[in-house]
Design a protein around this motif. Structure first.
Motif, short mmCIF file in Angstrom:
data_model
loop_
_atom_site.label_atom_id
_atom_site.label_comp_id
_atom_site.label_asym_id
_atom_site.label_seq_id
_atom_site.Cartn_x
_atom_site.Cartn_y
_atom_site.Cartn_z
N SER A 29 77.15 2.14 -93.29
CA SER A 29 77.91 2.54 -94.57
C SER A 29 76.99 3.74 -95.00
O SER A 29 76.03 4.21 -94.65
CB SER A 29 77.56 1.35 -95.45
N GLY A 30 77.67 4.29 -96.05
CA GLY A 30 77.10 5.45 -96.69
C GLY A 30 75.91 5.40 -97.39
O GLY A 30 74.89 6.05 -97.38
N THR A 31 75.82 4.06 -98.06
CA THR A 31 74.81 3.64 -98.55
C THR A 31 73.32 3.72 -97.69
O THR A 31 72.13 3.96 -97.94
CB THR A 31 74.74 2.15 -99.36
N THR A 51 71.97 7.24 -96.90
CA THR A 51 71.49 8.04 -97.93
C THR A 51 69.94 7.14 -98.00
O THR A 51 68.84 7.78 -98.36
CB THR A 51 72.13 7.77 -99.10
N TYR A 77 76.21 10.37 -107.12
CA TYR A 77 76.20 8.95 -106.66
C TYR A 77 76.12 8.94 -105.26
O TYR A 77 76.50 9.72 -104.16
CB TYR A 77 77.78 8.39 -106.84
N HIS A 78 75.02 8.07 -104.77
CA HIS A 78 74.57 8.37 -103.30
C HIS A 78 74.40 6.72 -103.01
O HIS A 78 73.44 6.65 -102.09
CB HIS A 78 73.07 8.83 -103.29
N GLY A 79 75.38 5.89 -102.99
CA GLY A 79 75.30 4.73 -102.86
C GLY A 79 74.63 3.85 -103.62
O GLY A 79 73.88 4.33 -104.70
N GLU A 136 74.99 16.20 -103.78
CA GLU A 136 76.34 16.11 -103.02
C GLU A 136 76.95 17.85 -103.41
O GLU A 136 77.09 18.01 -104.53
CB GLU A 136 77.41 15.41 -103.96
N ASN A 158 81.66 12.24 -107.25
CA ASN A 158 81.80 10.72 -107.92
C ASN A 158 81.62 11.02 -109.41
O ASN A 158 81.13 10.23 -110.19
CB ASN A 158 80.47 10.33 -107.66
N ASP A 202 74.23 15.15 -99.37
CA ASP A 202 75.07 13.92 -98.92
C ASP A 202 76.62 14.51 -99.08
O ASP A 202 77.15 14.40 -100.00
CB ASP A 202 74.79 12.99 -100.58
N VAL A 242 78.71 12.57 -97.74
CA VAL A 242 79.59 11.32 -97.31
C VAL A 242 80.93 11.20 -97.87
O VAL A 242 81.95 10.99 -97.20
CB VAL A 242 78.85 9.98 -98.12
N ILE A 243 81.26 12.26 -98.78
CA ILE A 243 82.66 12.60 -99.20
C ILE A 243 83.30 13.78 -98.69
O ILE A 243 84.14 13.95 -98.08
CB ILE A 243 83.06 12.55 -100.57
N LYS A 294 82.61 7.62 -94.76
CA LYS A 294 83.78 7.46 -95.08
C LYS A 294 84.60 8.18 -93.82
O LYS A 294 85.00 7.39 -92.81
CB LYS A 294 84.06 8.33 -96.33
C1 LIG Z 1 80.97 6.83 -100.97
C2 LIG Z 1 79.50 7.41 -101.30
C3 LIG Z 1 78.46 6.88 -100.75
C4 LIG Z 1 78.21 5.28 -100.42
O1 LIG Z 1 79.11 5.04 -99.25
P1 LIG Z 1 79.19 3.48 -98.91
O2 LIG Z 1 79.91 3.54 -97.75
O3 LIG Z 1 80.16 3.15 -100.03
O4 LIG Z 1 78.06 2.56 -98.99
C5 LIG Z 1 77.24 7.50 -100.86
N1 LIG Z 1 77.31 8.99 -101.10
C6 LIG Z 1 78.51 9.53 -101.37
C7 LIG Z 1 78.64 11.05 -101.75
C8 LIG Z 1 79.63 8.75 -101.56
O5 LIG Z 1 80.89 9.33 -102.06
#
Ligand SMILES: *Cc1c(COP(=O)(O)O)cnc(C)c1O
Length: 426
Positions: free
Chosen positions: A116-118, A121, A144-146, A206, A211, A239, A241-242, A267
């Motif tokens: 997972s992204g959480t 990070t 937001y970083h999880g 980010e 977020n 980060d 993740v998005i 993601k």
């Molecule tokens: C969604 C997100 C996360 C967390 O990812 P999860 O898979 O939901 O744990 C971390 N950082 C960013 C920038 C995100 O958008």
């Protein structure tokens, strides 16, 4: 549009799952709605258990850049599954996954897959602390970083700067080392470094913020982050993740040409299954166990089904014309929503990059969390409910991005815009 079946499942859900959902935003509380339970996804559409069909602009919050139930992805998962589901021993596909990510993100000289992204990070932070021998980290207001403890510092002015935890259950000690600065503000960052000499392990940001609603970096912001962190001996963590494989194939770092020390991805890289990754400079990544002293592990890390789904998505995204098409769709949506708001006399801002779009109900250009919060969230709530009644599924919160996928057609987008016009006038 009836949602009786959803409502009766929701009643059952609330007895056994807190709030009836497995991730809080799904409950739709901030937009004053009850959730609908999904039965099926198909391309750009989802169908709920009552048989209502919606154009989906959530895309599972980012992963589904190809839309739902893409046949090549389902085939790739089925093929991988025919060999078994998980082994707890290495498989070749994990190596191909890391190689593919490194080819797209050269700053990620070494890569590790997680679920997972959480996790990505959280581990990047531990690694930055282990590598630098420093404890403090800097994040941005509204970033937001999880949900790891250190990142749950209230994204709100006074509280945030005091380092008070933004969630019950986060010990003060975990929050005290998290410093918060506004997004797009290099002066505040420099001042934070000056006030905490030799103590900051990393800045996590980010590079395209998704977020607080979508907020783009100002010209020179990412370069400034690079210069300031390097000057003070801290690591720069992007980060993505998005934004990774979303804004373009090569993410924000590909667009802006700024090289972080560590990157987190999630993601899209899981292709709709649970996979994420982090990586970066070889000398830093070699501090991870079993080579170095920083521990990280995972029973399902690098799961072969998730790797297969992710790799298939990435191979499709690497085909010519993909991001041009996503950009056309995103532009059509963003321009159309803005025009719809203007026609209805509703104050609005649209922020967009590629297939990510946020419509903010405010007159103020949105450049950080403070300006994002000038949005009329009451109006967003009624907009969400009106749109859902008209068959358009938006993310149920103002401070999120809508995602268009390759499965959306121009007609789907025009349908969204027509619904927005009617919703905003009504
Ligand atoms: C969604 C997100 C996360 C967390 O990812 P999860 O898979 O939901 O744990 C971390 N950082 C960013 C920038 C995100 O958008």
């Amino acid at each position: 549009m009836g949602i009786q079946k959803s409502q009766s499942i929701f009643e059952r859900a609330k007895q056994v799952i807190p709030g009836g959902v497995n991730s809080p935003v799904r409950a739709c509380r901030s937009v004053g709605a009850d959730p609908v339970f999904v039965a099926q996804g198909d391309g750009a559409y989802i169908t709920d258990v009552d048989g209502n069909r919606y154009i989906d602009l959530i895309g599972s919050w980012g992963p589904l850049i190809l839309g739902h139930s893409h046949h090549e992805i389902l085939d790739a998962i089925a093929e991988a599954m025919s060999h078994g589901t998980t082994f707890g021993a290495p498989t070749e596909i994990e190596v191909r996954f890391a190689e593919t990510i490194r080819a797209a993100y050269p700053s990620m000289e070494m890569v590790r897959a997680v679920s997972s992204g959480t996790e990505a990070t959280m581990t990047a932070l531990r690694l930055a602390r282990g590598f630098t021998g420093r404890d403090k980290i800097v994040k941005t207001d509204g970033g937001y970083h999880g949900h790891a403890d250190a990142f749950l510092v209230a994204a709100g002015s006074g509280v945030a700067t005091l380092g008070i935890p933004g969630s019950a259950g986060v010990p003060e000690g975990a929050a005290r080392d998290t410093l918060v600065v506004p997004y797009n503000d290099l002066e505040a960052l420099e001042a934070t470094f000056v006030a905490n000499p030799g103590q900051i392990a990393a800045v996590i940001v980010e590079p395209i913020a998704g977020n607080m609603g979508l907020v783009l970096p100002k010209a020179g912001y990412l370069e400034g982050l690079r210069t300031i962190t390097a000057k003070h001996g801290a690591l720069l963590i992007f980060d993505e993740v998005i934004s990774g494989f979303r804004a373009t194939y090569r993410g924000a770092q590909g667009i802006y040409g700024v090289t972080p020390d560590l990157t987190t991805l999630g993601k899209i890289v899981g292709g709709g299954l649970p996979a994420a990754a982090f990586g970066g400079r070889r000398d830093i990544m070699e501090k991870l166990a079993p080579l170095g002293p920083v521990y990280q592990a995972g029973t399902l890390s690098g799961n072969p089904l998730a790797m297969a789904a992710g790799l298939k998505v990435l191979s499709i995204l690497d085909r010519p014309g993909v991001y041009e098409r996503l950009d056309q769709l995103g532009k059509r949506l963003g321009d159309g929503l803005l025009a719809a708001a203007q026609a209805a006399g509703v104050p609005a801002q649209v922020n967009r990059i590629g297939s990510m779009v946020t419509l903010f109900f405010t007159q103020t250009p949105v450049v950080d969390y403070a300006t994002a919060k000038t949005s009329d969230t009451q109006r967003f709530g009624s907009f969400f409910r009106n749109m859902r009644d008209r068959g358009v599924f938006l993310p149920p919160a103002q401070f999120e991005a809508m995602f268009v996928s390759l499965a959306h057609t121009d007609e789907d987008v025009d349908q969204v815009i027509a619904s927005a016009k009617a919703s905003l006038l009504g």
